[in-house]
Scaffold this motif. Sequence first.
Motif, PDB file in Angstrom:
ATOM      1  N   THR A 220      47.888 -35.883  -3.014  1.00 54.55           N
ATOM      2  CA  THR A 220      48.627 -35.400  -4.422  1.00 54.55           C
ATOM      3  C   THR A 220      48.290 -36.564  -5.710  1.00 54.55           C
ATOM      4  O   THR A 220      47.991 -37.362  -5.321  1.00 54.55           O
ATOM      5  N   LEU A 221      47.893 -35.713  -6.600  1.00 57.17           N
ATOM      6  CA  LEU A 221      47.587 -36.405  -7.797  1.00 57.17           C
ATOM      7  C   LEU A 221      48.997 -36.906  -8.453  1.00 57.17           C
ATOM      8  O   LEU A 221      49.777 -35.991  -8.882  1.00 57.17           O
TER       9      LEU A 221
ATOM     10  N   ILE B 191      36.698 -37.600  -8.481  1.00 56.36           N
ATOM     11  CA  ILE B 191      37.633 -38.652  -8.144  1.00 56.36           C
ATOM     12  C   ILE B 191      36.515 -40.057  -8.001  1.00 56.36           C
ATOM     13  O   ILE B 191      35.547 -39.987  -7.145  1.00 56.36           O
TER      14      ILE B 191
ATOM     15  N   LEU C  54      46.111 -41.292  -7.123  1.00 56.74           N
ATOM     16  CA  LEU C  54      45.818 -40.155  -5.927  1.00 56.74           C
ATOM     17  C   LEU C  54      46.500 -40.717  -4.771  1.00 56.74           C
ATOM     18  O   LEU C  54      46.178 -41.806  -4.278  1.00 56.74           O
TER      19      LEU C  54
ATOM     20  N   PRO D 166      42.365 -36.016   0.165  1.00 61.37           N
ATOM     21  CA  PRO D 166      43.548 -36.160  -0.945  1.00 61.37           C
ATOM     22  C   PRO D 166      44.736 -35.272  -0.710  1.00 61.37           C
ATOM     23  O   PRO D 166      44.646 -34.501  -0.335  1.00 61.37           O
TER      24      PRO D 166
ATOM     25  N   PHE E  63      39.111 -33.203  -6.850  1.00 59.38           N
ATOM     26  CA  PHE E  63      40.561 -32.733  -6.830  1.00 59.38           C
ATOM     27  C   PHE E  63      40.736 -31.595  -7.787  1.00 59.38           C
ATOM     28  O   PHE E  63      40.781 -31.575  -8.725  1.00 59.38           O
TER      29      PHE E  63
ATOM     30  N   PRO F 160      39.410 -40.758 -13.468  1.00 59.47           N
ATOM     31  CA  PRO F 160      38.987 -39.483 -13.372  1.00 59.47           C
ATOM     32  C   PRO F 160      37.961 -39.119 -14.391  1.00 59.47           C
ATOM     33  O   PRO F 160      38.029 -39.667 -15.672  1.00 59.47           O
TER      34      PRO F 160
END
Length: 196
Positions: free
Chosen positions: A182-183, A75, A168, A180, A148, A61
């Motif tokens: 969920t982080l 990302i 991710l 995407p 994101f 990131p």
Amino acid sequence: MSVTSNADAPGTVSGARSVFRLPFLRWGLVALLQLGLIAIPLADRLQVQMTGTVVPLELIPVDPRDLLRGDYVIINLAIGQVPANLPGGETVEAGDQVFVGLTRDGDKPAEPAVLAKAREQAGSLAISGTVLSKSEEEIRIDYGIDAFFLPEGEGRIIERLETARVLLEVSIAEDGRSLPVTLLVDGKAFRSDSIF
């Protein structure tokens, strides 16, 4: 002698109603068309999320800011750079649409296993992308997952974390489309971009 009714003649009340209905019908159709155009990307996103397989991917990131939308994390997927000697890598060139077959080992990040130009040659789980460049050592691939979005202030938190702590989760549809979801930080959900 024939008797005609003036009920539908122009200038009468009934004729005036049909004239006024036409513009409302046109505006209604325009509104429906616009709603349909808005709904198409949402329906596509919903389909990928509902039918896709969720897999964790490694990323690197970087944190810029978007003044209109708050913070976001750029990302840079680890699978964006695959070894040139990956099976199938010799057949692809820059600009090609490809499918990267992925392997999973429990909760560990998915790893690239094969490159293919046809979906059916990429295995049971494959993400689609476009080859950006190819060298003797690596092939760079763009999957269309480049940001994101986070509430303002949370991007700085992610920026300060060690890269190894951040993953991710991506939903991948059968045809290779991805988004995407969920982080993850330390294996736990930090922020979800899910529709639900």
